[in-house]
Design an enzyme around this catalytic site. Structure first.
Site, short mmCIF file in Angstrom:
data_model
loop_
_atom_site.label_atom_id
_atom_site.label_comp_id
_atom_site.label_asym_id
_atom_site.label_seq_id
_atom_site.Cartn_x
_atom_site.Cartn_y
_atom_site.Cartn_z
N VAL A 46 0.87 -1.17 0.00
CA VAL A 46 0.00 0.00 0.00
C VAL A 46 0.90 1.22 0.00
O VAL A 46 1.61 1.48 0.98
CB VAL A 46 -0.93 0.02 1.24
CG1 VAL A 46 -1.80 1.27 1.24
CG2 VAL A 46 -1.79 -1.24 1.28
N GLU A 47 0.90 1.93 -1.12
CA GLU A 47 1.75 3.12 -1.24
C GLU A 47 1.03 4.36 -0.71
O GLU A 47 -0.18 4.34 -0.47
CB GLU A 47 2.15 3.33 -2.70
CG GLU A 47 3.03 2.22 -3.22
CD GLU A 47 3.42 2.39 -4.67
OE1 GLU A 47 4.31 1.64 -5.11
OE2 GLU A 47 2.87 3.26 -5.38
N ALA A 49 1.33 8.92 -1.05
CA ALA A 49 1.96 10.06 -1.73
C ALA A 49 3.20 10.54 -0.96
O ALA A 49 4.16 11.01 -1.56
CB ALA A 49 0.96 11.20 -1.90
N TYR A 51 5.96 9.06 0.25
CA TYR A 51 6.52 7.73 -0.02
C TYR A 51 6.93 6.90 1.20
O TYR A 51 6.61 5.71 1.26
CB TYR A 51 7.70 7.84 -0.98
CG TYR A 51 7.34 8.28 -2.38
CD1 TYR A 51 6.07 8.11 -2.90
CD2 TYR A 51 8.29 8.88 -3.18
CE1 TYR A 51 5.74 8.52 -4.18
CE2 TYR A 51 7.97 9.29 -4.48
CZ TYR A 51 6.69 9.11 -4.97
OH TYR A 51 6.39 9.51 -6.23
N GLU A 58 4.73 -7.92 2.56
CA GLU A 58 5.14 -8.86 3.60
C GLU A 58 4.72 -8.37 4.97
O GLU A 58 4.17 -9.13 5.78
CB GLU A 58 6.67 -9.05 3.57
CG GLU A 58 7.19 -9.61 2.26
CD GLU A 58 7.57 -8.55 1.23
OE1 GLU A 58 8.44 -8.85 0.40
OE2 GLU A 58 7.00 -7.43 1.25
#
EC number: 3.5.4.5
Length: 139
Positions: A46-47, A49, A51, A58
Protein backbone atom coordinates in the site's frame (compact mmCIF):
# COMPACT_ATOMS: atom_id res chain seq x y z
CA UNK A 1 4.31 -28.26 10.56
CA UNK A 2 4.35 -31.33 8.35
CA UNK A 3 4.43 -29.74 4.92
CA UNK A 4 3.93 -26.45 3.16
CA UNK A 5 1.17 -26.20 0.57
CA UNK A 6 3.03 -23.92 -1.84
CA UNK A 7 0.17 -23.96 -4.35
CA UNK A 8 -2.12 -22.40 -1.74
CA UNK A 9 0.45 -19.80 -0.69
CA UNK A 10 1.36 -18.90 -4.27
CA UNK A 11 -2.28 -18.43 -5.23
CA UNK A 12 -2.97 -16.32 -2.14
CA UNK A 13 0.08 -14.12 -2.84
CA UNK A 14 -0.93 -13.58 -6.47
CA UNK A 15 -4.51 -12.78 -5.48
CA UNK A 16 -3.30 -10.32 -2.84
CA UNK A 17 -1.16 -8.52 -5.43
CA UNK A 18 -4.36 -7.69 -7.33
CA UNK A 19 -5.45 -5.61 -4.32
CA UNK A 20 -2.21 -3.64 -4.07
CA UNK A 21 -2.46 0.12 -3.97
CA UNK A 22 0.58 1.08 -6.04
CA UNK A 23 -0.35 4.14 -8.13
CA UNK A 24 3.22 5.49 -8.04
CA UNK A 25 5.49 2.50 -8.59
CA UNK A 26 2.97 0.26 -10.42
CA UNK A 27 4.80 -2.56 -8.58
CA UNK A 28 1.91 -4.66 -7.23
CA UNK A 29 3.35 -7.10 -4.71
CA UNK A 30 1.50 -9.84 -2.87
CA UNK A 31 2.63 -12.01 0.03
CA UNK A 32 1.08 -14.96 1.81
CA UNK A 33 2.40 -16.50 4.98
CA UNK A 34 1.77 -19.74 6.80
CA UNK A 35 1.60 -19.65 10.60
CA UNK A 36 2.70 -22.48 12.86
CA UNK A 37 -0.96 -23.38 13.47
CA UNK A 38 -1.57 -23.86 9.73
CA UNK A 39 -3.38 -20.60 8.95
CA UNK A 40 -2.67 -18.56 5.82
CA UNK A 41 -2.67 -14.77 5.78
CA UNK A 42 -2.09 -12.54 2.78
CA UNK A 43 -1.07 -8.95 2.28
CA UNK A 44 -0.36 -6.46 -0.47
CA UNK A 45 1.71 -3.32 -0.69
CA UNK A 46 0.00 0.00 0.00
CA UNK A 47 1.75 3.12 -1.24
CA UNK A 48 1.29 6.69 -0.08
CA UNK A 49 1.96 10.06 -1.73
CA UNK A 50 4.37 10.63 1.17
CA UNK A 51 6.52 7.73 -0.02
CA UNK A 52 8.06 6.59 3.29
CA UNK A 53 4.59 6.05 4.76
CA UNK A 54 3.72 3.15 2.46
CA UNK A 55 3.80 -0.47 3.57
CA UNK A 56 5.16 -3.59 1.91
CA UNK A 57 3.10 -6.71 1.21
CA UNK A 58 5.14 -8.86 3.60
CA UNK A 59 4.59 -6.55 6.56
CA UNK A 60 0.91 -6.13 5.70
CA UNK A 61 0.53 -9.94 5.84
CA UNK A 62 2.38 -10.13 9.16
CA UNK A 63 0.35 -7.35 10.78
CA UNK A 64 -2.88 -8.91 9.52
CA UNK A 65 -1.91 -12.31 10.93
CA UNK A 66 -1.10 -10.78 14.29
CA UNK A 67 -4.40 -8.90 14.51
CA UNK A 68 -6.56 -11.76 13.27
CA UNK A 69 -4.95 -14.69 15.07
CA UNK A 70 -2.48 -13.45 17.67
CA UNK A 71 0.18 -15.13 15.50
CA UNK A 72 3.56 -15.67 17.13
CA UNK A 73 5.42 -17.83 14.62
CA UNK A 74 5.65 -17.99 10.83
CA UNK A 75 6.65 -21.23 9.11
CA UNK A 76 6.83 -19.93 5.54
CA UNK A 77 6.11 -16.97 3.31
CA UNK A 78 5.58 -16.69 -0.44
CA UNK A 79 6.25 -13.35 -2.11
CA UNK A 80 4.94 -12.63 -5.61
CA UNK A 81 6.18 -9.80 -7.82
CA UNK A 82 4.89 -8.96 -11.32
CA UNK A 83 8.35 -9.26 -12.83
CA UNK A 84 10.36 -11.64 -15.01
CA UNK A 85 12.83 -12.25 -12.17
CA UNK A 86 11.85 -13.20 -8.62
CA UNK A 87 12.40 -10.39 -6.12
CA UNK A 88 13.57 -10.76 -2.54
CA UNK A 89 12.05 -8.87 0.40
CA UNK A 90 13.50 -5.49 1.37
CA UNK A 91 15.63 -5.08 4.47
CA UNK A 92 12.79 -3.71 6.60
CA UNK A 93 10.62 -6.72 5.75
CA UNK A 94 13.47 -9.11 6.49
CA UNK A 95 13.83 -7.56 9.93
CA UNK A 96 10.10 -7.79 10.70
CA UNK A 97 9.95 -11.37 9.39
CA UNK A 98 12.87 -12.21 11.68
CA UNK A 99 10.73 -11.30 14.69
CA UNK A 100 8.31 -14.12 13.90
CA UNK A 101 10.40 -16.85 12.28
CA UNK A 102 14.15 -16.49 11.92
CA UNK A 103 14.41 -19.83 10.11
CA UNK A 104 11.18 -19.66 8.09
CA UNK A 105 11.18 -20.77 4.47
CA UNK A 106 10.98 -17.87 2.02
CA UNK A 107 9.79 -18.53 -1.52
CA UNK A 108 9.89 -15.77 -4.15
CA UNK A 109 7.87 -16.14 -7.35
CA UNK A 110 7.19 -13.97 -10.38
CA UNK A 111 5.57 -14.01 -13.81
CA UNK A 112 8.18 -16.35 -15.27
CA UNK A 113 8.94 -19.89 -14.10
CA UNK A 114 11.76 -18.61 -11.88
CA UNK A 115 11.36 -19.58 -8.24
CA UNK A 116 13.83 -18.65 -5.54
CA UNK A 117 13.63 -20.47 -2.23
CA UNK A 118 15.77 -20.01 0.85
CA UNK A 119 15.42 -19.47 4.56
CA UNK A 120 15.20 -16.14 6.32
CA UNK A 121 18.44 -16.70 8.19
CA UNK A 122 20.15 -16.98 4.79
CA UNK A 123 18.56 -13.68 3.68
CA UNK A 124 19.36 -11.97 6.98
CA UNK A 125 22.53 -13.49 8.42
CA UNK A 126 23.34 -12.36 11.93
CA UNK A 127 19.85 -10.87 12.23
CA UNK A 128 18.88 -8.84 15.29
CA UNK A 129 15.90 -10.28 17.13
CA UNK A 130 14.19 -10.92 20.45
CA UNK A 131 17.02 -13.18 21.63
CA UNK A 132 19.47 -10.28 21.43
CA UNK A 133 17.34 -8.22 23.81
CA UNK A 134 16.83 -11.15 26.20
CA UNK A 135 20.59 -11.79 26.26
CA UNK A 136 21.16 -8.13 27.18
CA UNK A 137 18.84 -8.44 30.19
CA UNK A 138 20.79 -11.29 31.78
CA UNK A 139 22.74 -10.34 34.91
Amino acid sequence: MESINWDELELAAKEASKLAYAPYSKFNVGAALLTSDGKVFAGCNVENAAYPLGNCAERTAIFTARVQSNMEHIEAICIYTPTEKATSPCGACRQVLNEFGPTMVVRMICDSDEVLETTLDQLLPYGFGPKNLLDAQKP
